[in-house]
Motif scaffolding. Structure first.
Motif, PDB file in Angstrom:
ATOM      1  N   LYS A  69      32.294  34.054  46.715  1.00 44.28           N
ATOM      2  CA  LYS A  69      31.638  32.756  46.920  1.00 44.28           C
ATOM      3  C   LYS A  69      32.305  31.650  46.100  1.00 44.28           C
ATOM      4  CE  LYS A  69      28.774  34.870  49.578  1.00 44.28           C
ATOM      5  NZ  LYS A  69      29.031  34.850  51.038  1.00 44.28           N
ATOM      6  N   ILE A  70      33.622  31.744  45.966  1.00 40.86           N
ATOM      7  CA  ILE A  70      34.364  30.713  45.250  1.00 40.86           C
ATOM      8  C   ILE A  70      34.512  29.493  46.153  1.00 40.86           C
ATOM      9  CG2 ILE A  70      36.641  30.100  44.303  1.00 40.86           C
ATOM     10  CD1 ILE A  70      36.825  32.920  43.215  1.00 40.86           C
ATOM     11  N   ARG A  71      34.146  28.336  45.641  1.00 37.42           N
ATOM     12  CA  ARG A  71      34.221  27.096  46.411  1.00 37.42           C
ATOM     13  C   ARG A  71      35.140  26.070  45.752  1.00 37.42           C
ATOM     14  NH1 ARG A  71      32.729  30.323  49.313  1.00 37.42           N
ATOM     15  NH2 ARG A  71      30.754  30.493  50.441  1.00 37.42           N
ATOM     16  N   ASN A  72      35.859  26.497  44.720  1.00 34.60           N
ATOM     17  CA  ASN A  72      36.784  25.618  44.013  1.00 34.60           C
ATOM     18  C   ASN A  72      38.095  25.533  44.790  1.00 34.60           C
ATOM     19  OD1 ASN A  72      39.000  24.934  42.167  1.00 34.60           O
ATOM     20  ND2 ASN A  72      37.469  24.994  40.549  1.00 34.60           N
ATOM     21  N   THR A  81      38.582  29.632  37.374  1.00 35.77           N
ATOM     22  CA  THR A  81      37.406  28.849  37.746  1.00 35.77           C
ATOM     23  C   THR A  81      36.561  28.619  36.493  1.00 35.77           C
ATOM     24  OG1 THR A  81      35.907  30.704  38.180  1.00 35.77           O
ATOM     25  CG2 THR A  81      37.404  30.070  39.955  1.00 35.77           C
ATOM     26  N   ASP A  82      35.432  27.942  36.666  1.00 34.39           N
ATOM     27  CA  ASP A  82      34.520  27.727  35.541  1.00 34.39           C
ATOM     28  C   ASP A  82      33.754  28.989  35.179  1.00 34.39           C
ATOM     29  OD1 ASP A  82      35.249  25.060  35.329  1.00 34.39           O
ATOM     30  OD2 ASP A  82      33.672  24.375  36.691  1.00 34.39           O
ATOM     31  N   ASP A  83      33.797  29.987  36.057  1.00 35.41           N
ATOM     32  CA  ASP A  83      33.091  31.251  35.826  1.00 35.41           C
ATOM     33  C   ASP A  83      34.086  32.314  35.376  1.00 35.41           C
ATOM     34  OD1 ASP A  83      31.423  33.443  35.814  1.00 35.41           O
ATOM     35  OD2 ASP A  83      31.370  33.661  37.992  1.00 35.41           O
ATOM     36  N   PRO A  84      34.074  32.699  34.090  1.00 39.89           N
ATOM     37  CA  PRO A  84      35.040  33.691  33.583  1.00 39.89           C
ATOM     38  C   PRO A  84      35.018  35.017  34.345  1.00 39.89           C
ATOM     39  CG  PRO A  84      33.873  32.640  31.761  1.00 39.89           C
ATOM     40  CD  PRO A  84      33.181  32.211  33.026  1.00 39.89           C
ATOM     41  N   LYS A  85      33.826  35.440  34.786  1.00 42.12           N
ATOM     42  CA  LYS A  85      33.715  36.711  35.509  1.00 42.12           C
ATOM     43  C   LYS A  85      34.451  36.642  36.846  1.00 42.12           C
ATOM     44  CE  LYS A  85      30.295  40.094  37.080  1.00 42.12           C
ATOM     45  NZ  LYS A  85      28.825  40.387  37.192  1.00 42.12           N
ATOM     46  N   SER A 139      36.837  34.514  37.620  1.00 40.74           N
ATOM     47  CA  SER A 139      38.262  34.333  37.329  1.00 40.74           C
ATOM     48  C   SER A 139      38.931  35.671  37.049  1.00 40.74           C
ATOM     49  CB  SER A 139      38.447  33.397  36.134  1.00 40.74           C
ATOM     50  OG  SER A 139      37.983  32.100  36.425  1.00 40.74           O
ATOM     51  N   LYS A 140      38.276  36.497  36.234  1.00 40.21           N
ATOM     52  CA  LYS A 140      38.834  37.807  35.890  1.00 40.21           C
ATOM     53  C   LYS A 140      38.968  38.682  37.133  1.00 40.21           C
ATOM     54  CE  LYS A 140      38.174  41.781  32.825  1.00 40.21           C
ATOM     55  NZ  LYS A 140      37.316  42.383  31.760  1.00 40.21           N
ATOM     56  N   ALA A 141      37.924  38.677  37.978  1.00 40.35           N
ATOM     57  CA  ALA A 141      37.953  39.496  39.197  1.00 40.35           C
ATOM     58  C   ALA A 141      39.055  39.022  40.136  1.00 40.35           C
ATOM     59  CB  ALA A 141      36.601  39.438  39.894  1.00 40.35           C
ATOM     60  N   LEU A 142      39.188  37.717  40.296  1.00 41.59           N
ATOM     61  CA  LEU A 142      40.180  37.163  41.208  1.00 41.59           C
ATOM     62  C   LEU A 142      41.594  37.420  40.709  1.00 41.59           C
ATOM     63  CD1 LEU A 142      40.900  35.588  43.699  1.00 41.59           C
ATOM     64  CD2 LEU A 142      40.404  33.464  42.481  1.00 41.59           C
ATOM     65  N   ARG A 143      41.831  37.228  39.422  1.00 43.64           N
ATOM     66  CA  ARG A 143      43.173  37.475  38.884  1.00 43.64           C
ATOM     67  C   ARG A 143      43.517  38.966  38.916  1.00 43.64           C
ATOM     68  NH1 ARG A 143      44.404  32.694  34.528  1.00 43.64           N
ATOM     69  NH2 ARG A 143      45.671  34.245  33.464  1.00 43.64           N
ATOM     70  N   GLY A 144      42.519  39.806  38.720  1.00 41.28           N
ATOM     71  CA  GLY A 144      42.754  41.248  38.832  1.00 41.28           C
ATOM     72  C   GLY A 144      43.176  41.625  40.243  1.00 41.28           C
ATOM     73  N   PHE A 145      42.500  41.049  41.231  1.00 40.48           N
ATOM     74  CA  PHE A 145      42.856  41.285  42.639  1.00 40.48           C
ATOM     75  C   PHE A 145      44.285  40.831  42.905  1.00 40.48           C
ATOM     76  CE2 PHE A 145      43.461  39.801  46.925  1.00 40.48           C
ATOM     77  CZ  PHE A 145      42.914  40.799  47.710  1.00 40.48           C
ATOM     78  N   LEU A 146      44.634  39.634  42.433  1.00 42.79           N
ATOM     79  CA  LEU A 146      45.957  39.069  42.693  1.00 42.79           C
ATOM     80  C   LEU A 146      47.058  39.882  42.009  1.00 42.79           C
ATOM     81  CD1 LEU A 146      45.033  35.299  42.339  1.00 42.79           C
ATOM     82  CD2 LEU A 146      45.745  36.456  44.448  1.00 42.79           C
ATOM     83  N   CYS A 147      46.805  40.357  40.806  1.00 40.73           N
ATOM     84  CA  CYS A 147      47.804  41.176  40.107  1.00 40.73           C
ATOM     85  C   CYS A 147      48.070  42.473  40.871  1.00 40.73           C
ATOM     86  CB  CYS A 147      47.336  41.476  38.683  1.00 40.73           C
ATOM     87  SG  CYS A 147      47.436  40.060  37.564  1.00 40.73           S
ATOM     88  N   THR A 148      47.017  43.082  41.388  1.00 42.72           N
ATOM     89  CA  THR A 148      47.180  44.309  42.174  1.00 42.72           C
ATOM     90  C   THR A 148      47.949  44.022  43.467  1.00 42.72           C
ATOM     91  OG1 THR A 148      45.114  45.230  41.303  1.00 42.72           O
ATOM     92  CG2 THR A 148      45.951  46.161  43.361  1.00 42.72           C
ATOM     93  N   ALA A 149      47.628  42.907  44.110  1.00 43.75           N
ATOM     94  CA  ALA A 149      48.245  42.577  45.400  1.00 43.75           C
ATOM     95  C   ALA A 149      49.709  42.181  45.258  1.00 43.75           C
ATOM     96  CB  ALA A 149      47.471  41.452  46.079  1.00 43.75           C
ATOM     97  N   THR A 150      50.052  41.500  44.169  1.00 44.58           N
ATOM     98  CA  THR A 150      51.407  40.950  44.023  1.00 44.58           C
ATOM     99  C   THR A 150      52.288  41.698  43.046  1.00 44.58           C
ATOM    100  OG1 THR A 150      50.761  39.423  42.246  1.00 44.58           O
ATOM    101  CG2 THR A 150      50.477  38.655  44.510  1.00 44.58           C
ATOM    102  N   GLY A 151      51.701  42.572  42.229  1.00 48.71           N
ATOM    103  CA  GLY A 151      52.497  43.281  41.219  1.00 48.71           C
ATOM    104  C   GLY A 151      52.721  42.472  39.954  1.00 48.71           C
TER     105      GLY A 151
END
Length: 288
Positions: A144-147, A169-173, A175-187
């Motif tokens: 539900k990220i709208r940024n 984002t303004d929500d650390p939780k 942000s952490k989840a999204l960056r974790g997803f991106l690191c897995t997807a991109t290496g």
């Protein structure tokens, strides 16, 4: 006789429910187009991120239509030099029979190296075949990220290999989840810092990205009180910025926020170094 009446009543009720369900069934925008249930006109507003597309849909049927625009829907430009746009939200479009209606669409650039669309751009509807991008659009929808900035930078991580440091984002939780997803997807490996960037469009409709600030939390352990002083070195080890101030810190776990203005600096690799009486106590690298 009573049994016959009951059977007739059940049949009528069943028919009514079938009719109701058929009118309220959700179908995809693509399927509705393929079955010629609708006419679709894509109306670009000019721009590459956020509410940059409107679509006008005309219902050609005698029924109310519930149309679903799924995450990962593409708007592909006729001009190959312009950016393809992608949606991230699951959007329900409700149109009465024979009605024509205009809807806002939030879409985002998938090609930071191409020109931003204009109001005169022409697009065709498609669905992404990029598995990482498809998964990302669904993941963004689930968080539900709208940024708009976080969404756009996330997409460029997948499509243009931009750094995950640009995503927060303004929500650390979240942000952490999204960056974790991106690191897995991109290496990529996650970074200790965030980069703040200005994204604009020049007179030729090309995207211009300027990194303005590096910000993050630094920490180190010391068995004794220290008086620390920071500097920044380039990739050759040359000091390019020296903080004139010194800070006294007690023994133990020392944490502090680091913020550095880098607008006008050459892109590349750098290190932030802290010393105590000339002895190095902390060395963290960053790049942009």
């Amino acid at each position: 006789m009573k049994t016959i009446k009951i059977l007739v009543l059940v049949s009528i009720l069943s028919l009514a429910l079938t009719s109701f369900n058929s009118k309220n069934t959700i179908i995809s925008l693509e399927k509705a187009l393929a079955e010629k249930k609708i006419e679709l006109v894509i109306l670009p507003l000019g721009g590459h991120s956020g509410n940059c597309i409107n679509i006008e849909i005309k219902n050609l049927t005698n029924d109310l239509l519930n149309l679903e625009m799924k995450p990962g829907t593409l708007f592909v430009p006729d001009n190959e030099g312009e950016q393809t746009l992608v949606t991230v939200g699951d959007q329900l479009l409700v149109i009465n029979k024979k009605e024509a209606k205009t809807f806002k669409v939030f879409a985002y650039c998938t090609e930071a190296h191409d020109s931003s669309p204009s109001k005169e751009s022409k697009f065709q509807l498609a669905t992404t075949q990029n598995a990482n991008l498809k998964n990302l659009t669904s993941f963004l929808d689930s968080l539900k990220i709208r940024n708009d900035e976080a969404i756009q930078n996330s997409i460029w991580c997948v499509t243009d290999s931009h750094s995950v440091s640009n995503v927060y984002t303004d929500d650390p939780k979240s942000s952490k989840a999204l960056r974790g997803f991106l690191c897995t997807a991109t290496g990529q490996k996650d970074t200790w810092y965030n980069t703040k960037r200005d994204i604009t469009v020049d007179q030729n409709n090309r995207i211009v990205i300027v990194t303005k600030e590096i910000k993050g939390e630094l920490a180190f352990q010391s068995a004794v009180p220290v008086e620390i002083q920071g500097c920044v070195k380039d990739s050759t080890g040359k000091i390019i910025y020296q903080n004139p101030n010194k800070t006294n810190c007690p023994a133990g776990k020392i944490r502090f926020e680091f913020k550095l203005k880098v607008e006008g600096w050459a892109p590349g690799s750098y290190s932030v170094v802290y010393t105590n009486n000339g002895e190095e106590v902390l060395n963290q690298s960053f790049s942009f």
